[in-house]
Design a protein around this motif. Structure first.
Motif, PDB file in Angstrom:
ATOM      1  N   LEU A  20      -3.100  -4.132   7.890  1.00 15.81           N
ATOM      2  CA  LEU A  20      -3.253  -2.976   7.005  1.00 15.81           C
ATOM      3  C   LEU A  20      -1.975  -2.173   6.845  1.00 15.81           C
ATOM      4  O   LEU A  20      -1.842  -1.418   5.879  1.00 15.81           O
ATOM      5  CB  LEU A  20      -4.344  -2.038   7.554  1.00 15.81           C
ATOM      6  N   GLY A  21      -1.065  -2.305   7.779  1.00 17.95           N
ATOM      7  CA  GLY A  21       0.052  -1.375   7.883  1.00 17.95           C
ATOM      8  C   GLY A  21      -0.301  -0.351   8.943  1.00 17.95           C
ATOM      9  O   GLY A  21      -1.467   0.058   9.063  1.00 17.95           O
ATOM     10  N   HIS A  22       0.680   0.044   9.742  1.00 21.28           N
ATOM     11  CA  HIS A  22       0.383   0.893  10.892  1.00 21.28           C
ATOM     12  C   HIS A  22      -0.173   2.260  10.497  1.00 21.28           C
ATOM     13  O   HIS A  22      -1.077   2.783  11.142  1.00 21.28           O
ATOM     14  CB  HIS A  22       1.633   1.043  11.755  1.00 21.28           C
ATOM     15  N   THR A  23       0.332   2.838   9.414  1.00 14.84           N
ATOM     16  CA  THR A  23      -0.182   4.148   9.006  1.00 14.84           C
ATOM     17  C   THR A  23      -1.602   4.025   8.504  1.00 14.84           C
ATOM     18  O   THR A  23      -2.474   4.838   8.852  1.00 14.84           O
ATOM     19  CB  THR A  23       0.709   4.758   7.912  1.00 14.84           C
ATOM     20  N   ARG A  24      -1.862   3.001   7.718  1.00 14.61           N
ATOM     21  CA  ARG A  24      -3.213   2.827   7.184  1.00 14.61           C
ATOM     22  C   ARG A  24      -4.200   2.513   8.306  1.00 14.61           C
ATOM     23  O   ARG A  24      -5.347   2.964   8.292  1.00 14.61           O
ATOM     24  CB  ARG A  24      -3.207   1.721   6.136  1.00 14.61           C
ATOM     25  N   HIS A  50      -4.041   6.450   1.127  1.00 17.44           N
ATOM     26  CA  HIS A  50      -4.509   5.472   2.106  1.00 17.44           C
ATOM     27  C   HIS A  50      -6.037   5.397   2.120  1.00 17.44           C
ATOM     28  O   HIS A  50      -6.612   4.308   2.240  1.00 17.44           O
ATOM     29  CB  HIS A  50      -3.996   5.831   3.497  1.00 17.44           C
ATOM     30  N   THR A  79      -7.262   3.269  -0.750  1.00 19.55           N
ATOM     31  CA  THR A  79      -7.092   1.836  -0.482  1.00 19.55           C
ATOM     32  C   THR A  79      -8.163   1.323   0.473  1.00 19.55           C
ATOM     33  O   THR A  79      -8.759   0.258   0.265  1.00 19.55           O
ATOM     34  CB  THR A  79      -5.693   1.570   0.108  1.00 19.55           C
ATOM     35  N   SER A  99      -0.500  11.446   0.806  1.00 18.99           N
ATOM     36  CA  SER A  99      -0.448  10.135   1.451  1.00 18.99           C
ATOM     37  C   SER A  99      -1.794   9.784   2.071  1.00 18.99           C
ATOM     38  O   SER A  99      -2.271   8.636   1.969  1.00 18.99           O
ATOM     39  CB  SER A  99       0.649  10.117   2.518  1.00 18.99           C
ATOM     40  N   GLY A 126      -2.785  -3.256  12.619  1.00 14.53           N
ATOM     41  CA  GLY A 126      -1.604  -2.625  12.031  1.00 14.53           C
ATOM     42  C   GLY A 126      -0.810  -3.573  11.168  1.00 14.53           C
ATOM     43  O   GLY A 126      -0.313  -3.197  10.100  1.00 14.53           O
ATOM     44  N   SER A 127      -0.699  -4.836  11.590  1.00 14.66           N
ATOM     45  CA  SER A 127       0.073  -5.785  10.795  1.00 14.66           C
ATOM     46  C   SER A 127      -0.676  -6.201   9.546  1.00 14.66           C
ATOM     47  O   SER A 127      -0.067  -6.589   8.542  1.00 14.66           O
ATOM     48  CB  SER A 127       0.425  -7.018  11.640  1.00 14.66           C
TER      49      SER A 127
END
Length: 340
Positions: free
Chosen positions: A266-270, A302, A305, A298, A263-264
Motif C-alpha cells: 500500500l505504501g507506508h503512509t497509506r 489516502h 484510495t 493527504s 507497507g510495501s
C-alpha cells in the motif's frame, strides 16, 4: 398518526446513545428482512446468499419473527452483547416468562399452534433455539465485525452531533424519514401505524443504532434499564444506496499480504492510515491526519484510495466524516507476518 414520546428535562438528561449493536434487534430485523423484498440494492446480495444457505428448520424462527407485527418479547428483550450470548439467554428463558410473552403476543396477532406448547415442552424450545442459531449463523455472524464497526462509526457521528447541538440535535437527525423532534415530543412513524402517547417518566431513552433496521424503528418500552428506540446507522442515511456486505473475505481465496508487507503493497503512509482507522473506528479525516501526522488533504486522499479498494468505509454527516475499516481491511492488517 405517529407514536408520540413525551420528554421531560430528566428524560433529555438521561437519554444515551449506544456504541455497539444490539444482537436481539439485529437478529429480529435481519429475520424480517429475509422475508421481505424491500431495499434490493442494499440487501439483495446479502439476502440471496443467506436464504440460499438456510435449511427448512429456519421457518420456526421466522414464524415468531414475522415481517409485520410483533416479535415475541422473550426473543427480543435481552441485553446480550453477542449473537451467541443472545441464543444462550433465549435457551434459558424461564417457563413463566415464555408463557407471559406468548400470551401477550397472542393478544395482538395469531401464533403458530406449536408456539403455545413452548413453556411445557423443553425439546420444542431447543428446536426453536437451534432454528434461531441457524439463522444467526448465516445472517449475522459472517458480518458481525462489520456490523460492530458501523455501530462504532455511528456513535462517533452522534457524539459530534451531541457536542454541537445537544441531545435535541441528535433526536432531530437520527431517522429523518420516520422520526421527528417537536420539543418536547418525539414523533415516530411506526411500521404498524401505532398511534399513542407515551410518557417516559424520567427514564430517558437509549438510542440504538441498527444495521438491518434499514428504515422502520423498533421500540421496546420494557427494556432495562430504560426504553430503547432503534434507528438506521449513519451509513444507511446517506444519499446513495450502496450494497451492505457486498464483499466478504473468503478463506478459500488467495492469501492477503503479511502485516510486514502491507507497507510495501500500500505504501507506508497509506498502511499507517489504514492501521490508524482500524485502531480508531469512527475517526474523522481531521482526527486521522493528526493521529498519523500528515496534512488533512493527504489524509483525505489516502482515505479515498483505501475506500475505493474496499478496505475502509466512510460515513458522512453534513460536513463531518467517520472512517471505519472493513473486514477485508482488518484481515489485511491481521494477516500473519510469515508463512511456511
Amino acid at each position: 398518526m405517529p407514536l408520540r414520546m413525551h420528554f421531560t428535562v430528566e428524560d433529555l438528561a438521561r437519554t444515551r446513545i449506544a456504541d455497539r449493536p444490539a444482537p436481539c434487534i439485529e437478529l429480529g430485523t435481519a429475520a424480517r428482512q429475509l422475508q421481505e423484498r424491500t431495499h434490493p440494492v442494499r440487501l439483495g446480495a446479502w439476502r440471496h446468499r443467506t436464504l440460499s444457505a438456510l435449511h427448512p428448520a429456519s421457518r420456526m424462527a421466522f414464524a415468531l419473527m414475522p415481517p409485520r407485527g410483533r416479535i415475541t418479547d422473550f426473543l427480543s428483550g435481552t441485553n446480550a452483547a453477542t449473537p451467541a450470548e443472545l441464543i444462550e439467554q433465549i435457551r434459558s428463558t424461564p417457563r413463566s416468562r415464555l408463557r407471559t410473552s406468548l400470551e401477550g403476543t397472542a393478544r395482538h396477532q395469531p401464533l403458530p399452534s406449536w408456539a403455545h406448547r413452548l413453556p411445557e415442552d423443553p425439546l420444542l424450545l431447543r428446536q426453536l433455539c437451534d432454528s434461531l442459531e441457524h439463522v444467526a449463523d448465516h445472517a449475522l455472524l459472517p458480518h458481525w465485525q462489520e456490523v460492530q464497526a458501523m455501530a462504532a462509526a455511528d456513535a462517533a457521528v452522534r457524539s459530534r452531533q451531541l457536542l454541537g447541538g445537544g441531545v435535541e440535535a441528535v433526536l432531530a437527525r437520527i431517522n429523518p424519514r420516520r422520526v421527528r423532534w417537536r420539543a418536547p415530543v418525539l414523533e415516530i412513524a411506526m411500521a404498524s401505524g401505532l398511534d399513542a402517547d407515551v410518557n417516559l417518566g424520567g427514564q430517558g431513552l437509549l438510542l440504538q443504532p441498527s444495521v438491518f433496521g434499514v428504515e422502520a424503528p423498533v421500540v421496546d418500552f420494557d427494556a432495562v434499564p430504560q426504553p430503547v428506540l432503534s434507528y438506521p446507522v449513519a451509513r444507511l442515511q446517506e444519499g446513495a444506496a450502496t450494497p451492505l456486505f457486498a464483499a466478504l473475505p473468503s478463506g478459500d481465496g488467495p492469501a492477503v499480504p503479511a502485516v510486514d508487507a502491507v507497507g510495501s503493497v500500500l505504501g507506508h503512509t497509506r498502511a499507517a492510515v489504514l492501521g490508524t482507522i482500524a485502531r480508531h473506528p469512527g475517526c474523522s479525516t481531521q482526527q486521522l491526519a493528526a493521529l498519523v501526522g500528515i496534512a488533512k488533504a493527504s489524509a483525505s486522499e489516502h482515505a479515498t484510495t483505501l475506500r475505493n479498494a474496499g478496505l475502509i468505509v466512510t460515513h458522512r454527516d453534513r460536513r463531518t466524516t467517520a472512517h471505519v475499516a472493513t473486514p477485508t481491511g482488518i484481515a489485511l492488517l491481521n494477516a500473519p507476518s510469515a508463512r511456511p
